[in-house]
Design a protein around this motif. Structure first.
Motif, PDB file in Angstrom:
ATOM      1  N   GLU A 135     -39.598   1.339   7.659  1.00  0.00           N
ATOM      2  CA  GLU A 135     -38.326   0.730   8.030  1.00  0.00           C
ATOM      3  C   GLU A 135     -38.570  -0.512   8.886  1.00  0.00           C
ATOM      4  O   GLU A 135     -37.961  -1.567   8.668  1.00  0.00           O
ATOM      5  N   GLN A 136     -39.466  -0.377   9.857  1.00  0.00           N
ATOM      6  CA  GLN A 136     -39.791  -1.523  10.706  1.00  0.00           C
ATOM      7  C   GLN A 136     -40.403  -2.652   9.884  1.00  0.00           C
ATOM      8  O   GLN A 136     -40.095  -3.830  10.084  1.00  0.00           O
ATOM      9  N   THR A 137     -41.262  -2.314   8.929  1.00  0.00           N
ATOM     10  CA  THR A 137     -41.900  -3.324   8.077  1.00  0.00           C
ATOM     11  C   THR A 137     -40.857  -4.094   7.277  1.00  0.00           C
ATOM     12  O   THR A 137     -40.901  -5.330   7.196  1.00  0.00           O
ATOM     13  N   VAL A 138     -39.913  -3.378   6.695  1.00  0.00           N
ATOM     14  CA  VAL A 138     -38.876  -4.031   5.903  1.00  0.00           C
ATOM     15  C   VAL A 138     -37.992  -4.902   6.794  1.00  0.00           C
ATOM     16  O   VAL A 138     -37.685  -6.059   6.463  1.00  0.00           O
ATOM     17  N   ARG A 139     -37.576  -4.373   7.934  1.00  0.00           N
ATOM     18  CA  ARG A 139     -36.654  -5.120   8.799  1.00  0.00           C
ATOM     19  C   ARG A 139     -37.302  -6.380   9.374  1.00  0.00           C
ATOM     20  O   ARG A 139     -36.636  -7.418   9.527  1.00  0.00           O
ATOM     21  N   VAL A 140     -38.592  -6.303   9.718  1.00  0.00           N
ATOM     22  CA  VAL A 140     -39.253  -7.438  10.362  1.00  0.00           C
ATOM     23  C   VAL A 140     -39.749  -8.459   9.337  1.00  0.00           C
ATOM     24  O   VAL A 140     -39.635  -9.668   9.544  1.00  0.00           O
ATOM     25  N   GLU A 144     -33.056 -10.556   5.905  1.00  0.00           N
ATOM     26  CA  GLU A 144     -31.803  -9.840   6.143  1.00  0.00           C
ATOM     27  C   GLU A 144     -31.576  -8.748   5.105  1.00  0.00           C
ATOM     28  O   GLU A 144     -31.802  -8.933   3.909  1.00  0.00           O
ATOM     29  N   LEU A 145     -31.118  -7.586   5.593  1.00  0.00           N
ATOM     30  CA  LEU A 145     -30.810  -6.458   4.711  1.00  0.00           C
ATOM     31  C   LEU A 145     -29.304  -6.366   4.508  1.00  0.00           C
ATOM     32  O   LEU A 145     -28.539  -6.477   5.461  1.00  0.00           O
ATOM     33  N   THR A 146     -28.907  -6.143   3.289  1.00  0.00           N
ATOM     34  CA  THR A 146     -27.485  -5.930   3.011  1.00  0.00           C
ATOM     35  C   THR A 146     -27.142  -4.465   3.262  1.00  0.00           C
ATOM     36  O   THR A 146     -28.027  -3.599   3.222  1.00  0.00           O
ATOM     37  N   PRO A 147     -25.880  -4.140   3.503  1.00  0.00           N
ATOM     38  CA  PRO A 147     -25.484  -2.734   3.664  1.00  0.00           C
ATOM     39  C   PRO A 147     -25.863  -1.888   2.446  1.00  0.00           C
ATOM     40  O   PRO A 147     -26.248  -0.725   2.586  1.00  0.00           O
ATOM     41  N   ASP A 148     -25.778  -2.482   1.256  1.00  0.00           N
ATOM     42  CA  ASP A 148     -26.143  -1.739   0.046  1.00  0.00           C
ATOM     43  C   ASP A 148     -27.624  -1.372   0.044  1.00  0.00           C
ATOM     44  O   ASP A 148     -28.000  -0.267  -0.366  1.00  0.00           O
ATOM     45  N   MET A 149     -28.481  -2.294   0.518  1.00  0.00           N
ATOM     46  CA  MET A 149     -29.917  -2.015   0.573  1.00  0.00           C
ATOM     47  C   MET A 149     -30.220  -0.921   1.599  1.00  0.00           C
ATOM     48  O   MET A 149     -31.092  -0.092   1.392  1.00  0.00           O
ATOM     49  N   GLU A 150     -29.490  -0.921   2.705  1.00  0.00           N
ATOM     50  CA  GLU A 150     -29.705   0.126   3.714  1.00  0.00           C
ATOM     51  C   GLU A 150     -29.309   1.486   3.166  1.00  0.00           C
ATOM     52  O   GLU A 150     -29.991   2.487   3.418  1.00  0.00           O
ATOM     53  N   ALA A 153     -32.002   2.547   0.854  1.00  0.00           N
ATOM     54  CA  ALA A 153     -33.189   2.970   1.607  1.00  0.00           C
ATOM     55  C   ALA A 153     -33.030   4.388   2.136  1.00  0.00           C
ATOM     56  O   ALA A 153     -33.985   5.173   2.146  1.00  0.00           O
ATOM     57  N   SER A 154     -31.820   4.738   2.554  1.00  0.00           N
ATOM     58  CA  SER A 154     -31.595   6.098   3.056  1.00  0.00           C
ATOM     59  C   SER A 154     -31.738   7.133   1.941  1.00  0.00           C
ATOM     60  O   SER A 154     -32.081   8.290   2.196  1.00  0.00           O
ATOM     61  N   PHE A 162     -39.628  -0.918   0.061  1.00  0.00           N
ATOM     62  CA  PHE A 162     -40.523  -2.050   0.294  1.00  0.00           C
ATOM     63  C   PHE A 162     -41.313  -2.396  -0.961  1.00  0.00           C
ATOM     64  O   PHE A 162     -41.355  -3.555  -1.390  1.00  0.00           O
ATOM     65  N   PHE A 163     -41.975  -1.398  -1.550  1.00  0.00           N
ATOM     66  CA  PHE A 163     -42.840  -1.703  -2.691  1.00  0.00           C
ATOM     67  C   PHE A 163     -42.049  -1.984  -3.973  1.00  0.00           C
ATOM     68  O   PHE A 163     -42.564  -2.623  -4.882  1.00  0.00           O
ATOM     69  N   THR A 164     -40.798  -1.546  -4.029  1.00  0.00           N
ATOM     70  CA  THR A 164     -39.980  -1.816  -5.209  1.00  0.00           C
ATOM     71  C   THR A 164     -39.387  -3.223  -5.175  1.00  0.00           C
ATOM     72  O   THR A 164     -39.378  -3.932  -6.192  1.00  0.00           O
ATOM     73  N   PHE A 165     -38.920  -3.674  -3.987  1.00  0.00           N
ATOM     74  CA  PHE A 165     -38.152  -4.917  -3.921  1.00  0.00           C
ATOM     75  C   PHE A 165     -38.827  -6.060  -3.167  1.00  0.00           C
ATOM     76  O   PHE A 165     -38.481  -7.219  -3.397  1.00  0.00           O
ATOM     77  N   TYR A 166     -39.753  -5.771  -2.252  1.00  0.00           N
ATOM     78  CA  TYR A 166     -40.244  -6.828  -1.377  1.00  0.00           C
ATOM     79  C   TYR A 166     -41.726  -7.137  -1.501  1.00  0.00           C
ATOM     80  O   TYR A 166     -42.150  -8.235  -1.148  1.00  0.00           O
ATOM     81  N   HIS A 167     -42.521  -6.199  -1.953  1.00  0.00           N
ATOM     82  CA  HIS A 167     -43.973  -6.367  -1.950  1.00  0.00           C
ATOM     83  C   HIS A 167     -44.396  -7.616  -2.723  1.00  0.00           C
ATOM     84  O   HIS A 167     -45.166  -8.446  -2.231  1.00  0.00           O
ATOM     85  N   ASP A 168     -43.912  -7.788  -3.952  1.00  0.00           N
ATOM     86  CA  ASP A 168     -44.306  -8.926  -4.772  1.00  0.00           C
ATOM     87  C   ASP A 168     -43.839 -10.248  -4.162  1.00  0.00           C
ATOM     88  O   ASP A 168     -44.526 -11.265  -4.255  1.00  0.00           O
TER      89      ASP A 168
END
Length: 199
Positions: A135-140, A144-150, A153-154, A162-168
């Motif tokens: 969670e800290q890795t994604v937020r930092v 910006e995270l949208t409410p839908d992404m949060e 994530a839950s 992280f690995f699905t949407f941000y890693h690449d």
């Protein structure tokens, strides 16, 4: 560093090897080795018997081949070697750090290093795959995270997000430290929880 040590440095309990049903406890404090035993038997002469107990200094334990043999028979040779190391003053201070402090350290590691650390012991496997870390890795690192992404994530978990949407995206980034960490990254393995424990 000595302040990290509590009054009890090590404690283990267990039953003796078959056919014995006796119960044993080994406690190592900062100054003593305490060995306790409980006789488990249906025979009348052992009913209500008080537990046996011996206390000795670390130095005396290192010289007591008899007690060392008992510890090895009941708890195994690996535990015996660990106890001898403790009595010689060889403490693993890293293993005594609180989880939150270790997580703060993990935040500064590259993804590749986190993956390697996860393979060293059960505790680091759990921390490296923990929701708090990812969670800290994604937020930092991921903007910006949208409410839908949060909400997603839950449901999915922060690591998977992280690995699905941000890693690449991070791998292709040219932005300073984030790029340095991400470029050396590999997808962190979900290491089996049966890896060797830290001693």
């Amino acid at each position: 560093m000595a302040s990290l040590l509590g009054s009890t440095v090590f404690e283990i309990n267990g039953q003796g090897p078959s056919p014995s049903k006796d119960f044993f406890q080994l406690v190592i404090t900062k100054t003593e080795v305490i060995w306790r035993s409980w006789k488990i038997s249906l025979r009348n002469e052992f009913r209500g018997a008080a537990p046996g107990e011996s206390k000795q200094s670390h130095q005396d334990f290192l010289l007591d081949a008899g007690l060392q043999h008992q510890v090895g028979v009941v708890f195994g040779q690996h535990t015996l070697e660990h106890c001898k190391a403790l009595c010689e003053g060889h403490y693993n201070y890293l293993d005594r750090l609180p989880n939150q402090l270790l997580l703060n350290i993990l935040y500064y590691l590259s993804f590749r290093d986190i993956g390697r650390l996860a393979q060293t012991c059960k505790r680091f496997w759990k921390l490296s795959n923990s929701s708090e870390l990812w969670e800290q890795t994604v937020r930092v690192r991921c903007g910006e995270l949208t409410p839908d992404m949060e909400l997603l994530a839950s449901a999915m978990g922060w690591r998977k997000i992280f690995f699905t949407f941000y890693h690449d995206k991070l791998l292709g980034s040219e932005a300073g430290p984030v790029s340095d960490s991400a470029t050396s990254a590999t997808v962190m393995p979900q290491v089996s929880a049966t890896t060797t424990t830290t001693t």
